[in-house]
Design a protein around this motif. Structure first.
Motif, PDB file in Angstrom:
ATOM      1  N   ALA A 148       1.102  -1.199  -0.042  1.00 47.44           N
ATOM      2  CA  ALA A 148      -0.045   0.072   0.033  1.00 47.44           C
ATOM      3  C   ALA A 148       0.912   1.382   0.056  1.00 47.44           C
ATOM      4  N   LYS A 149       1.924   1.253   0.892  1.00 43.71           N
ATOM      5  CA  LYS A 149       2.671   2.447   0.939  1.00 43.71           C
ATOM      6  C   LYS A 149       3.778   2.740  -0.404  1.00 43.71           C
ATOM      7  N   ALA A 150       4.020   1.505  -0.968  1.00 45.07           N
ATOM      8  CA  ALA A 150       4.822   1.558  -2.185  1.00 45.07           C
ATOM      9  C   ALA A 150       4.012   2.013  -3.223  1.00 45.07           C
ATOM     10  N   ILE A 151       2.584   1.791  -3.304  1.00 45.30           N
ATOM     11  CA  ILE A 151       2.100   2.400  -4.272  1.00 45.30           C
ATOM     12  C   ILE A 151       1.696   3.686  -4.258  1.00 45.30           C
ATOM     13  N   ILE A 152       1.584   4.192  -2.899  1.00 38.72           N
ATOM     14  CA  ILE A 152       1.380   5.610  -2.550  1.00 38.72           C
ATOM     15  C   ILE A 152       2.581   6.316  -3.082  1.00 38.72           C
ATOM     16  N   LEU A 153       3.783   5.766  -2.764  1.00 38.20           N
ATOM     17  CA  LEU A 153       5.277   6.406  -3.164  1.00 38.20           C
ATOM     18  C   LEU A 153       5.221   6.477  -4.805  1.00 38.20           C
ATOM     19  N   TYR A 154       4.694   5.504  -5.398  1.00 36.81           N
ATOM     20  CA  TYR A 154       4.577   5.396  -6.840  1.00 36.81           C
ATOM     21  C   TYR A 154       3.753   6.692  -7.358  1.00 36.81           C
ATOM     22  N   GLU A 155       2.647   6.605  -6.653  1.00 35.69           N
ATOM     23  CA  GLU A 155       1.553   7.636  -7.319  1.00 35.69           C
ATOM     24  C   GLU A 155       2.191   8.958  -6.858  1.00 35.69           C
ATOM     25  N   ALA A 156       2.786   9.289  -5.793  1.00 33.65           N
ATOM     26  CA  ALA A 156       3.610  10.552  -5.548  1.00 33.65           C
ATOM     27  C   ALA A 156       4.518  10.768  -6.594  1.00 33.65           C
ATOM     28  N   ALA A 157       5.314   9.820  -7.208  1.00 29.82           N
ATOM     29  CA  ALA A 157       6.320  10.149  -8.227  1.00 29.82           C
ATOM     30  C   ALA A 157       5.478  10.643  -9.430  1.00 29.82           C
ATOM     31  N   ILE A 158       4.361   9.743  -9.798  1.00 31.96           N
ATOM     32  CA  ILE A 158       3.453  10.264 -10.910  1.00 31.96           C
ATOM     33  C   ILE A 158       3.142  11.555 -10.851  1.00 31.96           C
ATOM     34  N   GLY A 159       2.538  11.981  -9.481  1.00 34.37           N
ATOM     35  CA  GLY A 159       1.963  13.332  -9.306  1.00 34.37           C
ATOM     36  C   GLY A 159       2.920  14.370  -9.453  1.00 34.37           C
ATOM     37  N   LEU A 160       4.162  14.172  -8.885  1.00 34.58           N
ATOM     38  CA  LEU A 160       5.272  15.253  -8.958  1.00 34.58           C
ATOM     39  C   LEU A 160       5.695  15.419 -10.356  1.00 34.58           C
ATOM     40  N   GLY A 161       5.838  14.252 -10.975  1.00 36.05           N
ATOM     41  CA  GLY A 161       6.421  14.436 -12.427  1.00 36.05           C
ATOM     42  C   GLY A 161       5.057  15.149 -13.527  1.00 36.05           C
TER      43      GLY A 161
END
Length: 407
Positions: A145-158
């Motif tokens: 769950a936290k790994a997916i949040i991190l991935y989505e954060a990278a997407i959002g930041l990009g």
């Protein structure tokens, strides 16, 4: 390390904080940010490309269509490639392809060659994106769950930094953003080479993935439902992304700032708000609520297309709804079916990007055939159809919340 301390580390692993990650995770995170910059980076310069290359809006929206169409098909082969090359070298290969085609795009002199080169960029992105999610989940020490949040954060930041950089570089020339991505990808290349472990295999048993695996995965009703739902909702998402720049009446920098605000909301909600909604109301109900609100925003853009502040405000607010939805649906897909995460991601992404490929060109054509309001109204209808479709199939997908509780 002593046996006792190793046991303590092992037992605490699941409770590790979101930011306490190995350096390899941050290397993939940084590369993800740059890869997703490519999506929003082109946004502010769409009108400028149309003007400089004497192209119509529908021809320019093909930059999204070719990118997404190639990405959709390529998603089907990413599992087969990564299970043979390993996660690290698949990511590196994706980065090289993105750098090459975005660099060549910056040197292009015609709309059709640029559309073709964006397709090549999409191939690189497919190799990178499908593998990056699996990489962050497998390398992370804080649970799925936290790994997916991190991935989505990278997407959002990009996605949020992309338009700002695109607007700034596009202020000099429409070629700037393409060349900028190529340069940043070179930095990401060295980051991955140096920081990722040598043997990042895709799975403990190192089984080779077949080209048919994503299709077999779609036999699971739950995965198919999320894939079709995402394809329908992507009609709205990419109508907003590809066509809104043409109706906002802003210059390159103005469009960049609007999509920066959009992306910031997308990043914040995907990391902080989506997990909370999931806990309070469940994944599927939260997702359907976000999509319904997004459909209403698109409808508002369709009804008041000529009112500048309405279109700008709607684009920015949409970021919050899309950020929530992206995290919710990605988490759901990872828990939807008893298949490898990389295979689930490839199967789902194939369907999702088909919607993303058709929508931009359709939006441009609908505007040419009817009016500038039509793409947003049609987009709203597609998003509502996705809500109805997910609702009808609720009994097949409600187990995703049970799976998440079990992690």
């Amino acid at each position: 390390m002593s046996t006792t301390s190793a046991t303590v580390v092992s037992s605490a692993k699941a409770e590790t904080g979101l930011l306490s990650q190995p350096r390899s995770v941050w290397a993939v995170f940084f590369a993800c940010v740059i890869a997703f910059m490519g999506l929003g980076l082109v946004d502010p310069i769409l009108p400028a490309i149309a003007k400089n290359l004497q192209a119509t809006p529908s021809e320019v929206t093909l930059l999204f269509t070719s990118y997404n169409a190639v990405m959709a098909v390529a998603m089907l082969i990413t599992g087969a490639i990564s299970s043979r090359l390993g996660i690290k070298w698949t990511l590196v290969m994706g980065i090289i392809v993105i750098a090459l085609f975005s660099g060549l795009g910056g040197l292009s002199n015609g709309i059709w060659s640029l559309v073709g080169l964006r397709g090549g960029w999409g191939l690189g992105n497919a190799l990178f994106v499908a593998t990056a999610l699996a990489a962050i989940v497998s390398l992370s020490n804080s649970g799925t769950a936290k790994a997916i949040i991190l991935y989505e954060a990278a997407i959002g930041l990009g996605i949020s930094v992309g338009p700002l950089l695109g607007g700034w570089l596009g202020g000099f020339s429409w070629r700037g953003p393409f060349l900028g991505v190529a340069a940043l990808m070179v930095v990401a290349f060295f980051g991955l080479i140096m920081l990722m472990p040598k043997s990042s295999s895709t799975s403990p048993n190192r089984a080779k993935t077949s080209l048919l695996d994503p299709f077999r995965a779609l036999k699971h009703r739950s995965l198919l439902v999320f894939g079709i739902g995402a394809a329908l909702y992507n009609f709205g998402f990419f109508t907003l992304l590809a066509y809104a720049p043409f109706v906002m009446g802003l210059d390159v920098h103005g469009i960049g700032y609007v999509f920066l605000a959009w992306g910031i909301l997308l990043a914040i909600t995907s990391v902080f708000m989506a997990p909370r909604l999931q806990q309070l109301f469940g994944t599927v109900k939260s997702m359907c609520t976000m999509l319904t609100l997004f459909a209403l925003l698109l409808l508002a853009m369709g009804l008041w297309t000529s009112t500048q502040w309405v279109t700008i405000a709607a684009v920015i607010l949409a970021g919050a709804l899309l950020g929530n939805n992206n995290t919710l649906i990605t988490t759901a897909v990872m828990n939807a079916a008893p298949v490898e995460r990389s295979t689930a991601s490839a199967a789902y992404s194939f369907l999702r990007f088909i919607g993303g490929a058709i929508a931009p060109y359709l939006a441009g054509k609908l505007a040419e055939w009817y009016s500038s309001s039509t793409p947003f109204i049609v987009g709203a209808i597609f998003v509502m159809v996705s809500v109805i479709f997910i609702g009808i199939n609720f009994k097949h997908i409600k187990h995703v919340d049970d799976a998440e509780m079990g992690h």
